[in-house]
Design a protein around this motif. Structure first.
Motif, PDB file in Angstrom:
ATOM      1  N   ILE A   1     103.699 -39.017 -11.124  1.00  0.00           N
ATOM      2  CA  ILE A   1     103.212 -40.262 -12.077  1.00  0.00           C
ATOM      3  C   ILE A   1     102.155 -41.653 -11.501  1.00  0.00           C
ATOM      4  N   LEU A   2     102.251 -41.704 -12.645  1.00  0.00           N
ATOM      5  CA  LEU A   2     100.606 -42.347 -12.569  1.00  0.00           C
ATOM      6  C   LEU A   2     101.058 -44.355 -12.532  1.00  0.00           C
ATOM      7  N   LEU A   3     100.234 -44.908 -11.022  1.00  0.00           N
ATOM      8  CA  LEU A   3     101.258 -46.160 -10.476  1.00  0.00           C
ATOM      9  C   LEU A   3      99.012 -47.018 -10.841  1.00  0.00           C
ATOM     10  N   PRO A   4      99.862 -48.620 -11.280  1.00  0.00           N
ATOM     11  CA  PRO A   4      98.641 -49.632 -11.428  1.00  0.00           C
ATOM     12  C   PRO A   4      97.094 -49.154 -10.416  1.00  0.00           C
ATOM     13  N   ARG A   5      96.246 -48.957 -10.551  1.00  0.00           N
ATOM     14  CA  ARG A   5      95.323 -48.939  -9.398  1.00  0.00           C
ATOM     15  C   ARG A   5      94.872 -47.460  -8.698  1.00  0.00           C
ATOM     16  N   GLY A   6      96.396 -46.456  -8.932  1.00  0.00           N
ATOM     17  CA  GLY A   6      96.418 -45.361  -7.899  1.00  0.00           C
ATOM     18  C   GLY A   6      96.202 -44.629  -8.422  1.00  0.00           C
ATOM     19  N   GLU A   7      95.776 -42.813  -8.003  1.00  0.00           N
ATOM     20  CA  GLU A   7      94.269 -42.152  -8.535  1.00  0.00           C
ATOM     21  C   GLU A   7      95.360 -41.020  -8.198  1.00  0.00           C
ATOM     22  N   LEU A   8      95.360 -40.184  -9.227  1.00  0.00           N
ATOM     23  CA  LEU A   8      96.586 -38.899 -10.174  1.00  0.00           C
ATOM     24  C   LEU A   8      95.162 -37.528  -9.855  1.00  0.00           C
ATOM     25  N   PRO A   9      94.810 -37.072  -9.162  1.00  0.00           N
ATOM     26  CA  PRO A   9      93.918 -36.486  -9.121  1.00  0.00           C
ATOM     27  C   PRO A   9      94.289 -34.726 -10.323  1.00  0.00           C
ATOM     28  N   LEU A  10      93.772 -33.793 -10.799  1.00  0.00           N
ATOM     29  CA  LEU A  10      94.622 -33.219 -11.976  1.00  0.00           C
ATOM     30  C   LEU A  10      93.972 -32.206 -12.276  1.00  0.00           C
ATOM     31  N   ASN A  11      94.547 -30.922 -12.390  1.00  0.00           N
ATOM     32  CA  ASN A  11      93.418 -29.336 -12.636  1.00  0.00           C
ATOM     33  C   ASN A  11      93.976 -29.303 -13.746  1.00  0.00           C
ATOM     34  N   VAL A  12      92.751 -30.038 -15.273  1.00  0.00           N
ATOM     35  CA  VAL A  12      92.833 -29.588 -16.125  1.00  0.00           C
ATOM     36  C   VAL A  12      92.672 -28.041 -16.645  1.00  0.00           C
ATOM     37  N   PHE A  13      93.802 -27.537 -17.811  1.00  0.00           N
ATOM     38  CA  PHE A  13      93.645 -25.655 -17.176  1.00  0.00           C
ATOM     39  C   PHE A  13      93.790 -25.654 -19.160  1.00  0.00           C
ATOM     40  N   GLU A  14      95.107 -26.151 -19.565  1.00  0.00           N
ATOM     41  CA  GLU A  14      95.475 -25.653 -20.746  1.00  0.00           C
ATOM     42  C   GLU A  14      94.463 -26.189 -22.019  1.00  0.00           C
ATOM     43  N   PRO A  15      94.109 -25.255 -22.995  1.00  0.00           N
ATOM     44  CA  PRO A  15      93.557 -25.293 -23.833  1.00  0.00           C
ATOM     45  C   PRO A  15      93.616 -26.928 -24.561  1.00  0.00           C
ATOM     46  N   ARG A  16      94.879 -26.947 -25.165  1.00  0.00           N
ATOM     47  CA  ARG A  16      95.089 -28.379 -25.485  1.00  0.00           C
ATOM     48  C   ARG A  16      95.169 -29.969 -24.605  1.00  0.00           C
ATOM     49  N   TYR A  17      94.923 -29.629 -23.461  1.00  0.00           N
ATOM     50  CA  TYR A  17      94.711 -30.279 -22.532  1.00  0.00           C
ATOM     51  C   TYR A  17      92.905 -30.810 -21.900  1.00  0.00           C
ATOM     52  N   LEU A  18      92.885 -29.980 -22.214  1.00  0.00           N
ATOM     53  CA  LEU A  18      90.709 -29.727 -22.575  1.00  0.00           C
ATOM     54  C   LEU A  18      90.518 -30.837 -23.441  1.00  0.00           C
ATOM     55  N   ALA A  19      91.190 -30.388 -24.725  1.00  0.00           N
ATOM     56  CA  ALA A  19      90.723 -30.639 -25.963  1.00  0.00           C
ATOM     57  C   ALA A  19      90.954 -32.406 -25.329  1.00  0.00           C
ATOM     58  N   MET A  20      92.058 -32.364 -25.026  1.00  0.00           N
ATOM     59  CA  MET A  20      92.566 -34.393 -24.472  1.00  0.00           C
ATOM     60  C   MET A  20      91.441 -34.550 -23.721  1.00  0.00           C
ATOM     61  N   VAL A  21      91.271 -33.921 -22.434  1.00  0.00           N
ATOM     62  CA  VAL A  21      89.603 -35.101 -21.801  1.00  0.00           C
ATOM     63  C   VAL A  21      88.309 -34.921 -22.760  1.00  0.00           C
ATOM     64  N   ASP A  22      88.540 -33.976 -23.268  1.00  0.00           N
ATOM     65  CA  ASP A  22      86.979 -34.345 -24.474  1.00  0.00           C
ATOM     66  C   ASP A  22      87.347 -35.754 -25.351  1.00  0.00           C
ATOM     67  N   ASP A  23      88.395 -35.304 -26.214  1.00  0.00           N
ATOM     68  CA  ASP A  23      88.420 -36.336 -27.112  1.00  0.00           C
ATOM     69  C   ASP A  23      88.399 -37.893 -25.625  1.00  0.00           C
ATOM     70  N   ALA A  24      89.086 -38.007 -24.894  1.00  0.00           N
ATOM     71  CA  ALA A  24      89.369 -39.156 -24.267  1.00  0.00           C
ATOM     72  C   ALA A  24      87.535 -39.379 -23.704  1.00  0.00           C
ATOM     73  N   ILE A  25      87.205 -38.752 -23.513  1.00  0.00           N
ATOM     74  CA  ILE A  25      85.301 -39.302 -22.803  1.00  0.00           C
ATOM     75  C   ILE A  25      84.963 -39.295 -23.932  1.00  0.00           C
ATOM     76  N   ALA A  26      85.104 -38.761 -24.944  1.00  0.00           N
ATOM     77  CA  ALA A  26      84.856 -39.188 -26.327  1.00  0.00           C
ATOM     78  C   ALA A  26      84.747 -40.834 -26.780  1.00  0.00           C
ATOM     79  N   SER A  27      86.193 -41.198 -26.753  1.00  0.00           N
ATOM     80  CA  SER A  27      86.903 -42.142 -26.932  1.00  0.00           C
ATOM     81  C   SER A  27      86.641 -43.317 -25.560  1.00  0.00           C
ATOM     82  N   ALA A  28      88.054 -44.037 -25.497  1.00  0.00           N
ATOM     83  CA  ALA A  28      88.836 -44.783 -24.274  1.00  0.00           C
ATOM     84  C   ALA A  28      88.288 -43.911 -23.282  1.00  0.00           C
TER      85      ALA A  28
END
Length: 222
Positions: A26-53
């Motif tokens: 879970i994530l809560l306001p101002r909490g920090e959540l480290p993630l190890n992203v390796f699935e292709p779908r979520y790698l794509a999600m991170v790429d798209d997120a960086i390019a947007s909001a």
């Protein structure tokens, strides 16, 4: 790379969020959540997120077949996190940190062509999440810390209590809520707590229940 940025009003937050369903995280306001992203779908999600909001919605799947990510039903409430750290590894993974911004309620899931899920969300009932320290004065900090010290000791959790003692109350409550090893339903109760005082009280109640269940399972010697 640091990607931090504050928000002044929930109206600045995007109506549509990419979702990262992950049970027990879970994530809560101002909490920090480290993630190890390796699935292709979520790698794509991170790429798209960086390019947007640069925002990703952390949300838990309802208990069930959590391997069927596309079909699993989700809880109604999650938390939007901003990508505040990003590092690429040599084997194609991303090591990222999400910093909690505000909770959201899922309104509906969109039919999308992206490999990851997206939802239309509302933040209106969680506008106070943007106010740092909101409700901290109402928290019985000493009682909470005392109980959670006992819980951490029994659970063999490694906790940096020096940092905990120095942390602001909001940081303390949310960090402990995120790290305590409760089940998905209990974690969700912490996400959905209406305010910081309720979250702290829920955290203490869950710790007490866990300890009571452990003690009930121990052999009694007479």
């Amino acid at each position: 790379m640091s990607l931090n940025r504050p928000y002044a009003d929930v109206g600045e937050l995007p109506e549509i969020l990419p979702l990262f369903p992950l049970s027990g995280a879970i994530l809560l306001p101002r909490g920090e959540l480290p993630l190890n992203v390796f699935e292709p779908r979520y790698l794509a999600m991170v790429d798209d997120a960086i390019a947007s909001a640069r925002l990703i919605g952390m949300i838990q799947p309802l208990p069930g077949d959590e391997t069927a990510v596309d079909a699993t039903q989700l809880y109604d409430i999650g938390c939007a996190g901003r990508l505040t750290r990003l590092a690429e590894t040599g084997d194609g993974r991303y090591l990222v940190t999400l910093t909690g911004v505000a909770r959201f309620r899922v309104l509906d899931e969109l039919k999308v062509r992206t490999p990851y899920r997206q939802c239309r969300v509302s933040y209106n009932e969680f506008s106070e999440d943007l106010l740092m320290g909101a409700g901290a004065d109402a928290v019985d900090r000493d009682s909470m810390v005392s109980m959670l010290r006992n819980f951490a000791e029994c659970s063999k959790l490694e906790v940096d209590w020096a940092s905990i003692d120095a942390a602001p109350t909001e940081t303390l409550v949310n960090a402990l809520a995120m790290m305590c090893p409760f089940g998905a339903n209990d974690k969700q109760a912490l996400v959905e707590a209406i305010d910081l005082k309720t979250r702290a009280e829920t955290l203490v109640a869950l710790a007490k229940l866990d300890l009571a269940q452990r003690n009930a399972g121990r052999p009694q010697w007479h």
